[in-house]
Write an enzyme that holds these catalytic residues in place. Sequence first.
Site, short mmCIF file in Angstrom:
data_model
loop_
_atom_site.label_atom_id
_atom_site.label_comp_id
_atom_site.label_asym_id
_atom_site.label_seq_id
_atom_site.Cartn_x
_atom_site.Cartn_y
_atom_site.Cartn_z
N ASP A 95 0.85 -1.18 0.00
CA ASP A 95 0.00 0.00 0.00
C ASP A 95 0.89 1.23 0.00
OD1 ASP A 95 -2.10 1.71 0.06
OD2 ASP A 95 -2.96 0.99 1.94
N ALA A 96 1.36 1.59 -1.20
CA ALA A 96 2.31 2.69 -1.36
C ALA A 96 1.67 3.91 -2.02
CB ALA A 96 3.51 2.23 -2.19
N LYS A 97 0.56 3.72 -2.72
CA LYS A 97 -0.19 4.80 -3.39
C LYS A 97 0.74 5.68 -4.21
CE LYS A 97 -3.87 4.92 0.08
NZ LYS A 97 -3.32 3.95 1.05
N ARG A 98 1.55 5.06 -5.05
CA ARG A 98 2.48 5.80 -5.88
C ARG A 98 1.78 6.37 -7.11
NH1 ARG A 98 5.06 5.68 -1.62
NH2 ARG A 98 7.18 4.89 -1.45
N THR A 125 -0.53 -0.37 -4.68
CA THR A 125 -1.59 0.60 -4.90
C THR A 125 -1.02 1.83 -5.60
OG1 THR A 125 -1.26 1.54 -2.68
CG2 THR A 125 -2.96 -0.15 -2.92
#
Length: 291
Positions: A95-98, A125
Amino acid sequence: MSASFGDRLAKAMAERGPLCVGIDPHPNLLEQWGLEDSAEGLAAFTEAVYEGCAPFAAALKPQVALFERHGSAGLAVLEALFARAAADGVLIVADAKRGDIGSTMKAYADAWLGSTSPLGTDSVTLSPYLGFESLRPALDLAAQNDRGTFVLALTSNPEGKSVQHVGASESDHSGESGGAVAKRIIAAAVAENTSRQWEQMGPCGLVVGATVGQALVDLGIDLGSFNGPILSPGYGAQGASAADLYRVFAGVESQVLVNSSRGVLSAGPSVEALAQAAQAARDDLLAARGA
């Protein structure tokens, strides 16, 4: 890897159920567990969650920021988790939301989806709010390496409406998918999966909150045509019951990977108690789904 990420996730969900357990070592939770807010405490936390929850979860989802705050030592804990999970066949959602553009997005893709990076893992993510196509390096590398992505589409945080709901009342005159930004992102993800090879689910997933049911109606979004996995936070401690969740996702129940973090992690630090909490959450979801 011989199967696409979506197909491997579908197999894991069929075998272990739809639960995804977050590995979220918040400082206050480390304290509650009697652990130091350090890389050592992080490692002990991660090991306990893995030991207790992996048998009852289709995937584990470490919140990358909570490892990054410990610098290189924290990232080393994350790397060790990824290596162990890969050896054991446990799927990971980083869950890094890059989200970025050009060569920077390619670098993020190499880091989280590459075959040689120690941070490379099953899926990550992504934030599409520099434009869905800005994610192209990650989407292509994921497909190349049989890995997956989860693109933020419709989140339950109040601030999300200021971006994700924009355009809901606009008519489309371009010949492309019209409506709200979230609706357009979902349409783009459908097209992305249509261009790939898979059997049960495509490699490009979505993040859709379990508490956004009315927003789907208001924005005219029908998830019935979506052809990939849906990662859904919001179950349990965040307010949505299993029944609530499956009402939101009626028709695509088998595609929903349901995240629970606090609801399971509050049972720690006992590995046995974590296992019981994860099993209870999984069984609750299966019962509500009618499995």
